[in-house]
Design a protein around this motif. Sequence first.
Motif, mmCIF file in Angstrom:
data_model
loop_
_atom_site.group_PDB
_atom_site.id
_atom_site.type_symbol
_atom_site.label_atom_id
_atom_site.label_comp_id
_atom_site.label_asym_id
_atom_site.label_seq_id
_atom_site.Cartn_x
_atom_site.Cartn_y
_atom_site.Cartn_z
ATOM 1 N N LYS A 1 0.686 -1.404 0.393
ATOM 2 C CA LYS A 1 0.160 -0.002 0.142
ATOM 3 C C LYS A 1 0.708 1.118 -0.226
ATOM 4 N N VAL B 1 3.124 1.937 -1.760
ATOM 5 C CA VAL B 1 3.875 2.771 -2.772
ATOM 6 C C VAL B 1 2.830 3.649 -3.109
ATOM 7 N N GLY B 2 1.074 2.999 -3.452
ATOM 8 C CA GLY B 2 0.443 4.379 -3.764
ATOM 9 C C GLY B 2 -0.364 4.906 -2.893
ATOM 10 N N ASP B 3 1.006 5.553 -1.372
ATOM 11 C CA ASP B 3 -0.176 5.647 -0.648
ATOM 12 C C ASP B 3 0.563 7.145 -0.232
ATOM 13 N N THR B 4 -0.198 8.330 0.148
ATOM 14 C CA THR B 4 0.542 9.075 0.044
ATOM 15 C C THR B 4 1.545 9.622 1.420
ATOM 16 N N LYS B 5 1.827 8.833 2.136
ATOM 17 C CA LYS B 5 3.225 8.252 3.264
ATOM 18 C C LYS B 5 4.244 9.048 2.917
ATOM 19 N N ASP B 6 4.525 8.939 1.376
ATOM 20 C CA ASP B 6 5.831 8.973 1.105
ATOM 21 C C ASP B 6 5.938 10.567 -0.084
ATOM 22 N N GLU B 7 4.728 11.217 0.669
ATOM 23 C CA GLU B 7 4.624 12.453 0.145
ATOM 24 C C GLU B 7 5.109 12.976 1.900
ATOM 25 N N LEU B 8 5.263 14.641 2.195
ATOM 26 C CA LEU B 8 6.378 15.265 3.157
ATOM 27 C C LEU B 8 4.472 16.142 3.273
#
Lengths: 215, 10
Positions: B1, B3-10
């Motif tokens: 999840k 990969v498609g998650d925004t948790k990789d965004e600041l």
Amino acid sequence: MNIFRLAGDMTHLASVLVLLLKIHTIKSCAGVSLKTQELYAIVFATRYLDIFTSFYSIYNTLMKLIFLGSSFSIVWYMRYHKTVRRTYDREQDTFRHWFLVLPCLLLALLIHEKFTFLEVLWTFSLYLEAVAILPQLVLLQRTRNIDNLTGQYVFLLGGYRGFYILNWIYRYLTEPHFVHWITWIAGLVQTLLYADFFYYYFQSWKNNKKLQLPA
Amino acid sequence: KLVGDTKDEL
């Protein structure tokens, strides 16, 4: 990572560095809203709680530390530094920002992607970030004389979220499962709040006159 | 999840 998101992160980084530079070099925070800075410190504290539990990339962790460090040090400067704190116009910066925190918390408890402690606080930070600039915009309208560093700070801050919207469009088009309505709507509301500031910022820049927001 | 998650965004 795409160019829009990188541009957004760099613009966001530039906005906090412009502010820190202003406060550190001229030892003044005139025109800066402490309320907005406190809201941003809360935004980062509640958004980056996962900094210890989930590692995504060096870049991600480094930027989180920079944003946490810069937002808390700006609040520290404005509250406790003997010279800077005297330049904070407390009478003008009267936006009751705690009235923004509670509704955002309630909304996060109602509308979120998963009902877990981290996810609710993360969603809260999204809602709070959308409105965190309000005390600063109110202060700018009150003090009217916007020195260009504060104007640049708000401009860069608005620009970062604008780049993020392009990033979300790009990711939606290129990544099949990338749908995050909460993030998108909060980010859009945030960017719209800057719209009138952008209008007056460009007007002043085009006519090469001092930036004046209407009362 | 993630990969498609925004948790990789600041």
